[in-house]
Design a protein around this motif. Structure first.
Motif, PDB file in Angstrom:
ATOM      1  N   GLU A 133     -89.727 -21.088  12.400  1.00 51.75           N
ATOM      2  CA  GLU A 133     -90.411 -21.315  11.134  1.00 51.75           C
ATOM      3  C   GLU A 133     -89.438 -21.815  10.069  1.00 51.75           C
ATOM      4  OE1 GLU A 133     -90.445 -18.490  12.858  1.00 51.75           O
ATOM      5  OE2 GLU A 133     -92.456 -18.584  13.735  1.00 51.75           O
ATOM      6  N   MET A 134     -88.251 -21.209  10.002  1.00 50.00           N
ATOM      7  CA  MET A 134     -87.266 -21.625   9.017  1.00 50.00           C
ATOM      8  C   MET A 134     -86.837 -23.061   9.258  1.00 50.00           C
ATOM      9  SD  MET A 134     -83.700 -22.165   8.918  1.00 50.00           S
ATOM     10  CE  MET A 134     -82.545 -22.409   7.577  1.00 50.00           C
ATOM     11  N   VAL A 135     -86.620 -23.419  10.523  1.00 55.01           N
ATOM     12  CA  VAL A 135     -86.192 -24.780  10.850  1.00 55.01           C
ATOM     13  C   VAL A 135     -87.267 -25.783  10.448  1.00 55.01           C
ATOM     14  CG1 VAL A 135     -85.670 -26.357  12.753  1.00 55.01           C
ATOM     15  CG2 VAL A 135     -84.620 -24.091  12.689  1.00 55.01           C
ATOM     16  N   ALA A 136     -88.517 -25.493  10.792  1.00 53.16           N
ATOM     17  CA  ALA A 136     -89.603 -26.426  10.467  1.00 53.16           C
ATOM     18  C   ALA A 136     -89.760 -26.580   8.959  1.00 53.16           C
ATOM     19  CB  ALA A 136     -90.904 -25.932  11.098  1.00 53.16           C
ATOM     20  N   ASP A 137     -89.741 -25.466   8.220  1.00 55.67           N
ATOM     21  CA  ASP A 137     -89.921 -25.536   6.771  1.00 55.67           C
ATOM     22  C   ASP A 137     -88.758 -26.272   6.106  1.00 55.67           C
ATOM     23  OD1 ASP A 137     -92.249 -24.133   7.069  1.00 55.67           O
ATOM     24  OD2 ASP A 137     -91.422 -22.201   6.413  1.00 55.67           O
ATOM     25  N   THR A 138     -87.543 -26.000   6.552  1.00 53.19           N
ATOM     26  CA  THR A 138     -86.376 -26.642   5.952  1.00 53.19           C
ATOM     27  C   THR A 138     -86.373 -28.138   6.241  1.00 53.19           C
ATOM     28  OG1 THR A 138     -85.120 -24.596   6.216  1.00 53.19           O
ATOM     29  CG2 THR A 138     -83.862 -26.609   5.791  1.00 53.19           C
ATOM     30  N   ARG A 139     -86.731 -28.500   7.463  1.00 59.31           N
ATOM     31  CA  ARG A 139     -86.793 -29.921   7.803  1.00 59.31           C
ATOM     32  C   ARG A 139     -87.807 -30.637   6.914  1.00 59.31           C
ATOM     33  NH1 ARG A 139     -89.177 -33.714  11.215  1.00 59.31           N
ATOM     34  NH2 ARG A 139     -87.670 -35.128  12.208  1.00 59.31           N
ATOM     35  N   ASP A 140     -88.949 -30.016   6.666  1.00 59.73           N
ATOM     36  CA  ASP A 140     -89.953 -30.622   5.790  1.00 59.73           C
ATOM     37  C   ASP A 140     -89.413 -30.786   4.370  1.00 59.73           C
ATOM     38  OD1 ASP A 140     -91.736 -30.758   7.871  1.00 59.73           O
ATOM     39  OD2 ASP A 140     -92.857 -28.948   7.299  1.00 59.73           O
ATOM     40  N   MET A 141     -88.682 -29.784   3.879  1.00 57.94           N
ATOM     41  CA  MET A 141     -88.086 -29.879   2.548  1.00 57.94           C
ATOM     42  C   MET A 141     -87.121 -31.053   2.453  1.00 57.94           C
ATOM     43  SD  MET A 141     -86.916 -26.023   1.573  1.00 57.94           S
ATOM     44  CE  MET A 141     -87.913 -24.607   2.007  1.00 57.94           C
ATOM     45  N   VAL A 142     -86.278 -31.168   3.471  1.00 61.17           N
ATOM     46  CA  VAL A 142     -85.250 -32.215   3.462  1.00 61.17           C
ATOM     47  C   VAL A 142     -85.893 -33.591   3.554  1.00 61.17           C
ATOM     48  CG1 VAL A 142     -83.239 -33.105   4.687  1.00 61.17           C
ATOM     49  CG2 VAL A 142     -83.519 -30.639   4.392  1.00 61.17           C
ATOM     50  N   ALA A 179     -88.896 -34.339   2.520  1.00 58.54           N
ATOM     51  CA  ALA A 179     -89.558 -34.576   1.240  1.00 58.54           C
ATOM     52  C   ALA A 179     -88.571 -34.989   0.159  1.00 58.54           C
ATOM     53  CB  ALA A 179     -90.322 -33.328   0.807  1.00 58.54           C
ATOM     54  N   ALA A 180     -87.312 -34.610   0.321  1.00 58.04           N
ATOM     55  CA  ALA A 180     -86.281 -34.990  -0.642  1.00 58.04           C
ATOM     56  C   ALA A 180     -85.791 -36.414  -0.428  1.00 58.04           C
ATOM     57  CB  ALA A 180     -85.111 -34.011  -0.562  1.00 58.04           C
ATOM     58  N   GLY A 181     -86.330 -37.090   0.583  1.00 51.09           N
ATOM     59  CA  GLY A 181     -85.993 -38.486   0.797  1.00 51.09           C
ATOM     60  C   GLY A 181     -84.870 -38.739   1.781  1.00 51.09           C
ATOM     61  N   ILE A 182     -84.469 -37.706   2.523  1.00 50.36           N
ATOM     62  CA  ILE A 182     -83.405 -37.880   3.512  1.00 50.36           C
ATOM     63  C   ILE A 182     -84.028 -38.336   4.821  1.00 50.36           C
ATOM     64  CG2 ILE A 182     -81.616 -36.686   4.848  1.00 50.36           C
ATOM     65  CD1 ILE A 182     -81.203 -34.877   2.404  1.00 50.36           C
TER      66      ILE A 182
END
Length: 382
Positions: free
Chosen positions: A341-350, A352-355
């Motif tokens: 869950e942490m990996v999926a959520d963090t990947r989505d954040m990154v 969304a930040a344009g990376i």
């Protein structure tokens, strides 16, 4: 070989759900009873994994060139289970019997020939890789526990020493078996770079219902001997010279800490920013070691992030949020490790930040018990 027909037939079989693995194992154990002792006493945790993995691999045999490294890795890794070339026909016959049972009138001689050819090809790749690896590596490594530190109620740090050199890349994982839970293997990532003395550090979190993790956290003692499998995985390894951002959740810290060790030993100067996330301050179980590391290596920076502890005076929030707040990270490669869950959520954040997605490195979790590049025992354990 009609690969479209293979895929369609496999999709038809999967509609029967849990009946498929039950029938498969019953067939395998009745036909080849000696194979039963190679499996753990309790089968409920793995039933769906074996047949699902095996069926997908064989049904997608048209992608075999791309799957070759993965299949060779599986073949080498199966040596730790004492799997030999003689076991593959038994598994193949049980698979074909299972397919015939659930497909009924759809099971034609032509389809049977396709499945036989596809499975034979997969088995040949795996058995060849296993045979070749006997020239250079043991089937498993014995690792004596030389230190066991209970860092929190749920987390322990184990230090072990192997009896033979175990060559792995920082960021990879190895499977671990303990005599307290025989024939059950779970993957853990070394938290250090390979050392000449064979010492490896593992970070273990006790998970709900996890027989192996509970044994390693609560019951294992110095002097006990674990067995380690061959290293697997490439998603979290460094194969470039860019600066890096590491985002860790819980014991997902382990492989990223190993990457810090690699950065320290490299002959060129890259920077590394490690963001370590926890819900509460006391769960930052390895901070003294990380802070000492950062003091010794100026190119390394360590930033803790706590999400649910109002008394914490450092950065507050999820590790991914705190990491992005320290950006932008133009030109950096991003590594993420933690719970699925942490990996999926963090990947989505990154994202969304344009990376760009290709700059984000993380393990993709599958239906097996572990990351896809570390698939455990497709022919045995699931």
């Amino acid at each position: 070989m009609d690969t479209a027909r293979l895929k369609e037939s496999w999709e038809s079989v999967t509609r029967f759900g849990g009946q498929v693995p039950l029938f498969f194992y019953s067939t395998l154990f009745l036909t080849y009873p000696a194979v039963r002792e190679m499996f753990p006493a309790g089968m409920s945790a793995q039933r769906d994994k074996l047949v699902g993995a095996l069926g997908r691999i064989v049904a997608h045999v048209d992608d075999l060139d791309q799957a070759m490294p993965f299949l060779r890795q599986l073949g080498r890794d199966h040596r730790k289970f004492a799997v030999t070339a003689e076991h593959y026909p038994a598994v193949g016959q049980a698979l074909l019997t299972t397919l015939a049972h659930f497909l009924g009138e759809e099971w034609t001689p032509e389809l049977a020939a396709d499945w036989t050819a596809a499975y034979t090809l997969v088995a040949e790749v795996m058995t060849t890789a296993a045979r070749d690896s006997t020239q250079s590596t043991p089937p498993w490594w014995n690792a004596e526990v030389i230190r066991h530190e209970r860092r929190t109620a749920e987390i322990a740090v184990l230090t072990v020493r192997t009896d033979h050199p175990l060559h792995y890349a920082p960021g990879q994982s190895v499977s671990v078996e303990t005599h307290l839970r025989p024939r059950i293997w779970r993957y853990y990532s070394p938290a250090n770079v390979p050392r000449n003395d064979g010492v490896i550090e593992f970070h273990v979190r006790m998970v709900d219902g996890g027989a192996v993790s509970a044994a390693l956290v609560q019951a294992i003692q110095p002097g006990d001997v674990l067995r380690l499998g061959a290293p697997v995985g490439a998603r979290l390894t460094l194969d470039h010279k860019q600066d890096i951002v590491l985002i860790a959740g819980g014991t997902g810290l382990a492989p990223l800490k190993a990457l810090l060790g690699q950065v320290a030993e490299e002959g060129f100067h890259r920077t590394a920013h490690l963001f370590v996330g926890a819900r509460r301050a006391h769960e930052l179980y390895d901070m003294p070691s990380l802070q000492a590391f950062a003091q010794a290596v100026p190119r390394v920076r360590v930033i803790p992030a706590v999400s649910h502890d109002p008394r914490f005076t450092g950065p507050r929030g999820l590790a991914g949020q705190v990491a992005l707040g320290h950006g932008p990270w133009h030109g950096h490669e991003i590594y993420v490790c933690g719970s699925p869950e942490m990996v999926a959520d963090t990947r989505d954040m990154v994202l969304a930040a344009g990376i760009d997605a290709e700059r984000i490195h993380c393990e993709e979790f599958s239906g097996y018990q572990g990351p896809t590049e570390n698939v455990q025992s497709v022919l045995k354990r699931g």
